[in-house]
Design an enzyme around this catalytic site. Structure first.
Site, PDB file in Angstrom:
ATOM      1  N   HIS A  44       0.844  -1.283  -0.074  1.00 28.73           N
ATOM      2  CA  HIS A  44      -0.076   0.003   0.104  1.00 28.73           C
ATOM      3  C   HIS A  44       0.888   1.115  -0.029  1.00 28.73           C
ATOM      4  O   HIS A  44       1.984   1.070   0.389  1.00 28.73           O
ATOM      5  CB  HIS A  44      -0.760  -0.141   1.209  1.00 28.73           C
ATOM      6  N   GLU A  46       1.375   3.743   2.162  1.00 26.10           N
ATOM      7  CA  GLU A  46       2.199   4.002   3.530  1.00 26.10           C
ATOM      8  C   GLU A  46       3.436   3.270   3.213  1.00 26.10           C
ATOM      9  O   GLU A  46       4.620   3.533   3.667  1.00 26.10           O
ATOM     10  CB  GLU A  46       1.299   3.613   4.417  1.00 26.10           C
ATOM     11  N   CYS A  69      -5.137   1.071   6.163  1.00 27.51           N
ATOM     12  CA  CYS A  69      -6.026  -0.071   6.644  1.00 27.51           C
ATOM     13  C   CYS A  69      -5.478  -0.619   7.932  1.00 27.51           C
ATOM     14  O   CYS A  69      -4.309  -0.343   8.301  1.00 27.51           O
ATOM     15  CB  CYS A  69      -5.700  -1.076   5.545  1.00 27.51           C
ATOM     16  N   CYS A  78      -1.313  -1.537   7.405  1.00 30.87           N
ATOM     17  CA  CYS A  78      -0.616  -0.336   7.359  1.00 30.87           C
ATOM     18  C   CYS A  78      -0.588   0.297   8.674  1.00 30.87           C
ATOM     19  O   CYS A  78       0.634   0.923   9.024  1.00 30.87           O
ATOM     20  CB  CYS A  78      -1.105   0.687   6.381  1.00 30.87           C
ATOM     21  N   SER A 162     -18.543   6.574 -40.035  1.00 25.97           N
ATOM     22  CA  SER A 162     -17.964   7.463 -38.817  1.00 25.97           C
ATOM     23  C   SER A 162     -16.503   7.647 -38.458  1.00 25.97           C
ATOM     24  O   SER A 162     -16.243   8.138 -37.596  1.00 25.97           O
ATOM     25  CB  SER A 162     -18.539   6.638 -37.653  1.00 25.97           C
ATOM     26  N   LEU A 284     -27.274   1.023 -26.095  1.00 25.50           N
ATOM     27  CA  LEU A 284     -26.691   0.576 -24.832  1.00 25.50           C
ATOM     28  C   LEU A 284     -26.617   1.893 -24.052  1.00 25.50           C
ATOM     29  O   LEU A 284     -26.930   1.982 -22.962  1.00 25.50           O
ATOM     30  CB  LEU A 284     -25.482  -0.135 -25.038  1.00 25.50           C
ATOM     31  N   SER A 287     -30.091   2.547 -22.743  1.00 27.10           N
ATOM     32  CA  SER A 287     -30.587   1.837 -21.677  1.00 27.10           C
ATOM     33  C   SER A 287     -30.181   2.022 -20.282  1.00 27.10           C
ATOM     34  O   SER A 287     -30.728   2.092 -19.461  1.00 27.10           O
ATOM     35  CB  SER A 287     -30.463   0.475 -22.336  1.00 27.10           C
TER      36      SER A 287
END
Length: 344
Positions: A44, A46, A69, A78, A162, A284, A287
């Site tokens: 992590h 730290e 944590c 940590c 496109s 999509l 939706s």
């Protein structure tokens, strides 16, 4: 704290299901070490910083964008490392919503006699880990729609062409978005029309997980996405035909509008996907919007008017009163186009 956030962002798209965390260790006005969390299973932020100075920093202050944590996961807590290092003070951007932490890490440090300040640049810290917070709060990824459009919102001309509405620089920025998201999704229509690879064509980029919504499992055997990069995940209907494909298949329920999108997002969350980039098509996009599952838009607007052709949103027109509205977060020029970032 700004520097800690900047360090953390270097691992954007690479830490899920963990958050992005950066750390800066300071004593007597001088920076002793910096670190950040690079990937799941690695140190992590730290611990990464402490390792660079031999794990000892007596009397120093640690700046970290997320609460340290205090539980055993793939790596040790940590909080243990911070106490062993002899720190005097810890400055925290925000409390970790993970139920295994959620204030306990701060309490452990305070009970051990450290001075702990919480909430420094909290808004910036929350923005950094918006996807992590979405996953923790709602059990689904942060959903980001991306499209390259004309001035009048078209993704193709009336004749269907496109390529290309937007500039090479804008398209490169789109690939950079793939690099920074955990997964990239398209629907069956886009799959058939564009035959996309969905990989990240940048020198130092990494591929997001390709996600395909294909209710009838109609994907072509030679579709580029099947062999272009990472193994795709395909969501199809419960009664879709059986096929042997170089992909991971997941069958989900369907409703009047097609596949159950909430079930799809829930499964992606289970896989550790916290940020999902959706690149079409218009059906999509609509939706997801109608289901209340759109959190952010990235629109690359080219200075061209087409006056015809499909838009990036399909479906029936909205009334002015019912039309979804977004908040503009940023706008910047990219290669002659305009990159807009908007949020619900």
């Amino acid at each position: 704290m700004r520097r800690a956030i900047e360090l953390a962002r270097q691992a954007e798209g690479r830490t899920a299901p963990n958050p992005m965390v950066g750390a800066v260790i300071v004593r007597d006005g001088a920076v002793l070490a910096e670190g950040w969390h690079h990937a799941p299973g690695q140190a992590h932020g730290e611990r990464d910083a402490l390792a660079r100075i031999g794990w000892k920093a007596p009397g120093a202050t640690l700046y970290v964008n997320l609460e340290p944590c205090c539980h055993h996961g793939r790596t040790p807590p940590c909080t243990d490392a911070l106490l062993d290092a002899g720190l005097a003070r810890v400055v925290v951007g925000m409390v970790d919503p993970d139920h295994r932490v959620s204030g306990r890490g701060i309490d452990i440090l305070r009970q051990a006699g450290l001075s702990v300040q919480v909430g420094v640049l909290e808004d910036e810290a929350r923005a950094l880990n918006a996807a992590y917070l979405m996953a923790a709060a709602r059990g689904r990824p942060l959903v980001v729609l991306k499209a390259g459009v004309s001035l009048d919102g078209r993704i193709a001309a009336a004749d269907g062409r496109s390529q290309w509405i937007t500039s090479p620089a804008a398209r490169a920025a789109g690939h950079a978005l793939r690099d920074r998201h955990d997964a990239v999704m398209v629907g069956a229509g886009t799959l058939r029309a564009d035959d996309p690879s969905l990989n990240t064509r940048l020198p130092s980029g990494r591929d997001a997980l390709p996600v395909l919504l294909d209710s009838r499992l109609s994907i072509a055997d030679d579709a580029r996405v099947l062999r272009a990069g990472r193994r795709p995940r395909i969501y199809c209907a419960l009664d879709a035909p059986q096929r042997a494909l170089p992909a991971d298949l997941c069958r989900v329920p369907t409703g009047p509008g097609g596949l159950d999108l909430a079930a799809v997002l829930s499964d992606l969350h289970r896989l550790g996907v916290h940020s999902l980039l959706v690149e079409g098509g218009a059906t999509l996009h609509r939706s997801l919007l109608d289901a209340g599952l759109v959190d952010r838009l990235h629109l690359f607007v080219a200075p061209v008017a087409l006056a015809g052709g499909p838009g990036f949103l399909g479906g029936a027109p909205f009334t002015l009163d019912s039309a979804p509205r977004f908040t503009l977060r940023s706008a910047r020029p990219v290669g002659g186009d305009l990159h807009l970032v908007l949020e619900r």
